[in-house]
Design a protein around this motif. Structure first.
Motif, PDB file in Angstrom:
ATOM      1  N   PRO A  13       0.823  -1.229   0.000  1.00  0.00           N
ATOM      2  CA  PRO A  13       0.000   0.000   0.000  1.00  0.00           C
ATOM      3  C   PRO A  13       0.855   1.276   0.000  1.00  0.00           C
ATOM      4  O   PRO A  13       0.485   2.259  -0.649  1.00  0.00           O
ATOM      5  N   GLU A  14       1.975   1.262   0.690  1.00  0.00           N
ATOM      6  CA  GLU A  14       2.871   2.433   0.683  1.00  0.00           C
ATOM      7  C   GLU A  14       3.446   2.660  -0.714  1.00  0.00           C
ATOM      8  O   GLU A  14       3.508   3.798  -1.189  1.00  0.00           O
ATOM      9  N   LYS A  20       1.285   6.834  -6.887  1.00  0.00           N
ATOM     10  CA  LYS A  20       0.223   7.771  -7.292  1.00  0.00           C
ATOM     11  C   LYS A  20       0.653   9.216  -7.043  1.00  0.00           C
ATOM     12  O   LYS A  20       0.356  10.096  -7.851  1.00  0.00           O
ATOM     13  N   GLN A  21       1.371   9.474  -5.953  1.00  0.00           N
ATOM     14  CA  GLN A  21       1.911  10.819  -5.702  1.00  0.00           C
ATOM     15  C   GLN A  21       2.945  11.183  -6.765  1.00  0.00           C
ATOM     16  O   GLN A  21       2.970  12.310  -7.261  1.00  0.00           O
ATOM     17  N   PHE A  22       3.797  10.229  -7.107  1.00  0.00           N
ATOM     18  CA  PHE A  22       4.797  10.441  -8.157  1.00  0.00           C
ATOM     19  C   PHE A  22       4.103  10.766  -9.473  1.00  0.00           C
ATOM     20  O   PHE A  22       4.519  11.671 -10.205  1.00  0.00           O
ATOM     21  N   LEU A  23       3.056  10.025  -9.785  1.00  0.00           N
ATOM     22  CA  LEU A  23       2.318  10.233 -11.027  1.00  0.00           C
ATOM     23  C   LEU A  23       1.691  11.631 -11.057  1.00  0.00           C
ATOM     24  O   LEU A  23       1.704  12.301 -12.090  1.00  0.00           O
ATOM     25  N   ASP A  24       1.148  12.091  -9.933  1.00  0.00           N
ATOM     26  CA  ASP A  24       0.599  13.453  -9.849  1.00  0.00           C
ATOM     27  C   ASP A  24       1.676  14.479 -10.186  1.00  0.00           C
ATOM     28  O   ASP A  24       1.440  15.427 -10.933  1.00  0.00           O
ATOM     29  N   LYS A  25       2.872  14.279  -9.638  1.00  0.00           N
ATOM     30  CA  LYS A  25       3.992  15.189  -9.905  1.00  0.00           C
ATOM     31  C   LYS A  25       4.373  15.120 -11.385  1.00  0.00           C
ATOM     32  O   LYS A  25       4.639  16.143 -12.014  1.00  0.00           O
ATOM     33  N   VAL A  69       8.668  -1.228 -10.355  1.00  0.00           N
ATOM     34  CA  VAL A  69       7.806  -2.313  -9.883  1.00  0.00           C
ATOM     35  C   VAL A  69       8.098  -2.569  -8.412  1.00  0.00           C
ATOM     36  O   VAL A  69       9.224  -2.390  -7.952  1.00  0.00           O
ATOM     37  N   TYR A  70       7.097  -3.020  -7.689  1.00  0.00           N
ATOM     38  CA  TYR A  70       7.280  -3.374  -6.284  1.00  0.00           C
ATOM     39  C   TYR A  70       7.819  -4.792  -6.178  1.00  0.00           C
ATOM     40  O   TYR A  70       7.270  -5.722  -6.762  1.00  0.00           O
ATOM     41  N   SER A  71       8.894  -4.944  -5.428  1.00  0.00           N
ATOM     42  CA  SER A  71       9.447  -6.277  -5.170  1.00  0.00           C
ATOM     43  C   SER A  71       8.856  -6.809  -3.873  1.00  0.00           C
ATOM     44  O   SER A  71       9.124  -6.275  -2.792  1.00  0.00           O
ATOM     45  N   VAL A  72       8.046  -7.837  -3.972  1.00  0.00           N
ATOM     46  CA  VAL A  72       7.439  -8.453  -2.791  1.00  0.00           C
ATOM     47  C   VAL A  72       8.525  -9.059  -1.907  1.00  0.00           C
ATOM     48  O   VAL A  72       8.489  -8.923  -0.682  1.00  0.00           O
ATOM     49  N   SER A  73       9.515  -9.699  -2.501  1.00  0.00           N
ATOM     50  CA  SER A  73      10.579 -10.359  -1.740  1.00  0.00           C
ATOM     51  C   SER A  73      11.421  -9.382  -0.932  1.00  0.00           C
ATOM     52  O   SER A  73      11.725  -9.622   0.228  1.00  0.00           O
ATOM     53  N   VAL A  76      10.911  -3.351  -1.705  1.00  0.00           N
ATOM     54  CA  VAL A  76      11.484  -2.106  -2.213  1.00  0.00           C
ATOM     55  C   VAL A  76      11.053  -1.928  -3.663  1.00  0.00           C
ATOM     56  O   VAL A  76      10.619  -2.884  -4.309  1.00  0.00           O
ATOM     57  N   PRO A  77      11.198  -0.711  -4.188  1.00  0.00           N
ATOM     58  CA  PRO A  77      10.972  -0.543  -5.626  1.00  0.00           C
ATOM     59  C   PRO A  77      12.096  -1.215  -6.401  1.00  0.00           C
ATOM     60  O   PRO A  77      13.219  -1.343  -5.896  1.00  0.00           O
TER      61      PRO A  77
END
Length: 174
Positions: A13-14, A20-25, A69-73, A76-77
């Motif tokens: 979620p973070e 989404k904040q990055f996309l707004d910028k 992409v989000y790394s589940v393992s 981190v991005p």
């Protein structure tokens, strides 16, 4: 030092909130980043950006598509990308290494820039390995306004992905 001080990780979620904040910028700056949402499952959304660069050696025009992409393992991005010649053919691993990291040793390249399966698209992409990302993000210093801007600013230049300095400005304080 506690583990929290030496490592910076994100929950899904973070990551999505930061994306989404990055996309707004990006929209505010008329940049062409987009959020690709395959579905609402974790981690089936990622940021995408494309650009063309000229290869100095062959003078070819190379189209590069980057994915954050989000790394589940690792929590981190991660930066994934594909590079294609103007005829549509995909650069192989050797050509990619030569284009992005011509001075690095082969053993270093295997540790840093490798081919991996994209966790959302399930196709081979080149990726910057995430093993030290949380540690590097934690060493950044003061708290980042947006961890994805920090991440792209730190990792992007290795693969010719450079954010405008405007991403670092807080327009509300100007």
């Amino acid at each position: 030092m506690s583990d929290a001080e030496t490592h910076k990780t994100l929950t899904w979620p973070e990551f999505l909130k930061e994306a989404k904040q990055f996309l707004d910028k990006s929209h505010e700056l008329n940049d062409n980043w987009e959020l690709v949402e395959k579905d609402d499952q974790e981690p089936n959304s990622f940021l995408r950006y494309s650009q063309k660069i000229k290869c100095k050696v062959s003078n070819d025009l190379i189209n590069i598509e980057y994915h954050i992409v989000y790394s589940v393992s690792y929590q981190v991005p991660m930066l994934y990308f594909q590079a294609h010649r103007s005829d549509g053919s995909l650069l192989d691993v050797e050509a990619t290494w030569s284009l992005f990291m011509p001075d690095a040793s082969r053993s270093d390249l295997y540790e840093m820039l490798t081919q991996m399966e994209h966790p959302v698209l399930f196709r081979p992409f080149m990726a910057l390995h995430p093993c030290r990302t949380s540690e590097i993000l934690a060493q950044f210093g003061r708290k980042s306004e947006n961890i994805l801007i920090t991440f792209i600013s730190l990792y992007g230049p290795y693969v010719k992905l450079n954010l405008s300095n405007s991403y670092g400005l807080d327009c509300s304080k100007i």
